[in-house]
Motif scaffolding. Sequence first.
Motif, PDB file in Angstrom:
ATOM      1  N   LEU A  33       0.880  -1.175   0.000  1.00 34.13           N
ATOM      2  CA  LEU A  33       0.000   0.000   0.000  1.00 34.13           C
ATOM      3  C   LEU A  33       0.912   1.218   0.000  1.00 34.13           C
ATOM      4  O   LEU A  33       1.735   1.371   0.916  1.00 34.13           O
ATOM      5  CB  LEU A  33      -0.875  -0.018   1.247  1.00 34.13           C
ATOM      6  N   GLU A  34       0.772   2.072  -0.986  1.00 33.61           N
ATOM      7  CA  GLU A  34       1.792   3.103  -1.182  1.00 33.61           C
ATOM      8  C   GLU A  34       1.224   4.250  -1.993  1.00 33.61           C
ATOM      9  O   GLU A  34       0.598   4.020  -3.025  1.00 33.61           O
ATOM     10  CB  GLU A  34       2.968   2.445  -1.921  1.00 33.61           C
ATOM     11  N   ASP A  35       1.444   5.508  -1.560  1.00 36.48           N
ATOM     12  CA  ASP A  35       0.976   6.629  -2.392  1.00 36.48           C
ATOM     13  C   ASP A  35       2.126   7.408  -3.023  1.00 36.48           C
ATOM     14  O   ASP A  35       1.904   8.460  -3.619  1.00 36.48           O
ATOM     15  CB  ASP A  35       0.025   7.549  -1.621  1.00 36.48           C
ATOM     16  N   ALA A  53      -2.429   1.803  -4.764  1.00 38.29           N
ATOM     17  CA  ALA A  53      -1.887   3.167  -4.777  1.00 38.29           C
ATOM     18  C   ALA A  53      -2.820   4.111  -4.026  1.00 38.29           C
ATOM     19  O   ALA A  53      -3.522   4.934  -4.621  1.00 38.29           O
ATOM     20  CB  ALA A  53      -1.666   3.631  -6.208  1.00 38.29           C
ATOM     21  N   TYR A  54      -2.870   3.941  -2.718  1.00 35.45           N
ATOM     22  CA  TYR A  54      -3.767   4.731  -1.863  1.00 35.45           C
ATOM     23  C   TYR A  54      -2.985   5.413  -0.752  1.00 35.45           C
ATOM     24  O   TYR A  54      -1.928   4.943  -0.334  1.00 35.45           O
ATOM     25  CB  TYR A  54      -4.786   3.826  -1.158  1.00 35.45           C
ATOM     26  N   ASP A  55      -3.589   6.477  -0.230  1.00 28.46           N
ATOM     27  CA  ASP A  55      -3.127   7.110   1.001  1.00 28.46           C
ATOM     28  C   ASP A  55      -3.733   6.304   2.154  1.00 28.46           C
ATOM     29  O   ASP A  55      -4.959   6.141   2.211  1.00 28.46           O
ATOM     30  CB  ASP A  55      -3.653   8.555   0.990  1.00 28.46           C
ATOM     31  N   CYS A  56      -2.921   5.804   3.055  1.00 33.16           N
ATOM     32  CA  CYS A  56      -3.474   4.913   4.085  1.00 33.16           C
ATOM     33  C   CYS A  56      -4.318   5.655   5.125  1.00 33.16           C
ATOM     34  O   CYS A  56      -5.048   5.027   5.888  1.00 33.16           O
ATOM     35  CB  CYS A  56      -2.397   4.063   4.743  1.00 33.16           C
ATOM     36  N   SER A  57      -4.253   6.991   5.148  1.00 32.72           N
ATOM     37  CA  SER A  57      -5.120   7.708   6.089  1.00 32.72           C
ATOM     38  C   SER A  57      -6.540   7.879   5.534  1.00 32.72           C
ATOM     39  O   SER A  57      -7.439   8.331   6.242  1.00 32.72           O
ATOM     40  CB  SER A  57      -4.520   9.079   6.442  1.00 32.72           C
ATOM     41  N   ASP A  58      -6.719   7.517   4.267  1.00 29.39           N
ATOM     42  CA  ASP A  58      -8.039   7.572   3.629  1.00 29.39           C
ATOM     43  C   ASP A  58      -8.624   6.149   3.659  1.00 29.39           C
ATOM     44  O   ASP A  58      -8.089   5.242   3.020  1.00 29.39           O
ATOM     45  CB  ASP A  58      -7.831   8.062   2.184  1.00 29.39           C
ATOM     46  N   ILE A 139       7.091  17.981  15.202  1.00 29.61           N
ATOM     47  CA  ILE A 139       5.756  17.406  15.016  1.00 29.61           C
ATOM     48  C   ILE A 139       5.845  15.978  14.455  1.00 29.61           C
ATOM     49  O   ILE A 139       4.993  15.135  14.745  1.00 29.61           O
ATOM     50  CB  ILE A 139       4.863  18.336  14.141  1.00 29.61           C
ATOM     51  N   TYR A 140       6.892  15.688  13.704  1.00 28.23           N
ATOM     52  CA  TYR A 140       7.085  14.315  13.226  1.00 28.23           C
ATOM     53  C   TYR A 140       7.239  13.373  14.426  1.00 28.23           C
ATOM     54  O   TYR A 140       6.536  12.355  14.539  1.00 28.23           O
ATOM     55  CB  TYR A 140       8.321  14.252  12.318  1.00 28.23           C
ATOM     56  N   GLY A 141       8.146  13.713  15.341  1.00 32.54           N
ATOM     57  CA  GLY A 141       8.365  12.882  16.530  1.00 32.54           C
ATOM     58  C   GLY A 141       7.105  12.787  17.374  1.00 32.54           C
ATOM     59  O   GLY A 141       6.797  11.740  17.948  1.00 32.54           O
TER      60      GLY A 141
END
Length: 305
Positions: A33-35, A53-58, A139-141
């Motif tokens: 799964l990869e955007d 080919a998706y955004d996993c947050s969707d 914010i990443y951390g």
Amino acid sequence: MKDILVTGGSGFIGSNIVLELQSRFPEARITVLEDFRSSCFKNLLGFKGDLLAYDCSDRAWMNWAKGKKLDIIYHMAAITDTTILDEQKMMFDNVEGFRNVLDLAVEKKAAVVYASSAATYGSIDRPIKESDAGHPNNIYGYSKWIMDQLAPSYYDKTKVVGLRFFNVFGPREYYKGHAASMIYQLALKMMEGHRPRIFKWGEQKRDHIYVKDVVTATLMAHKAKVSTVMNLGTGQATSFNEIVDALNEALGTNHKPDYFDNPYSFYQNFTQADMSHHEKMTGFRCRYTTREGILDYVRNYLLKK
Ligand SMILES: NC(=O)c1ccc[n+]([C@@H]2O[C@H](COP(=O)([O-])OP(=O)(O)OC[C@H]3O[C@@H](n4cnc5c(N)ncnc54)[C@H](O)[C@@H]3O)[C@@H](O)[C@H]2O)c1
């Protein structure tokens, strides 16, 4: 483990995991799964499985799973560029993507191995234990820290193992651009004949782990005795001066560092993973020291391009 999902599977670490899984388990059905926001299909040349080919947050991608079996999910997808400062986007993509993965894993009774980060620790000048987390500098951390706090609410429903990667380097990091490892960026400069530019006086130490060890540990992680989050580093801190020495050794050069002032006040001057919890959980030990990883990387990959 027959039915495997790898999110972020064309990324640096994800693609190394996918290709190793395919080589170790040729019978497995592997789906990526990869955007492609920070990677390229070229990292997956030779991959014979399926790709979503998706955004996993969707949550739209989760329809794919209807009626399918799933044994394990390796969740590597995340915004990985720590210079991205859009807090809502970082949190939404990283945390909601993870929540979707956890929800699907529960439904399928699949184990989850996910990427957390040493960025959850902030600045600590001694070997870092898992219990030290919660003081991220960016914010990443923070997004990884929230993921680590979300995971335990699923522990009683399925096996969930988090890996707090320290600084990873190795083949297939090219598409990360400026977010690729310092080892890679210094190697490129030195290969072009330039002196390596590092912060004064090169004595800042980090735990740099070779991606081949990261893959080995990731594929062992589901065997952890219980659901948990654990460090993944070499357990050693290596200075930037030592990295330049190892790169010179690998390249057969003698470039002296070109030191300059560090402009960042929040810079992590020291990281070193305490690996005792991880070793207790799975028995994993690194095969490569940082120097040995650099020699393998430069000689067998960068110089062969
Ligand atoms: N490389 C390191 O030193 C390091 C250190 C600590 C943690 N990590 C973690 O390890 C994981 C892999 O990192 P990497 O170094 O391979 O970075 P990477 O950027 O190469 O890999 C991340 C992959 O996920 C994809 N992606 C990002 N968000 C997505 C989304 N919402 N939906 C679908 N795909 C998405 C990207 O396109 C990319 O292919 C990440 O979770 C990262 O936070 C890496």
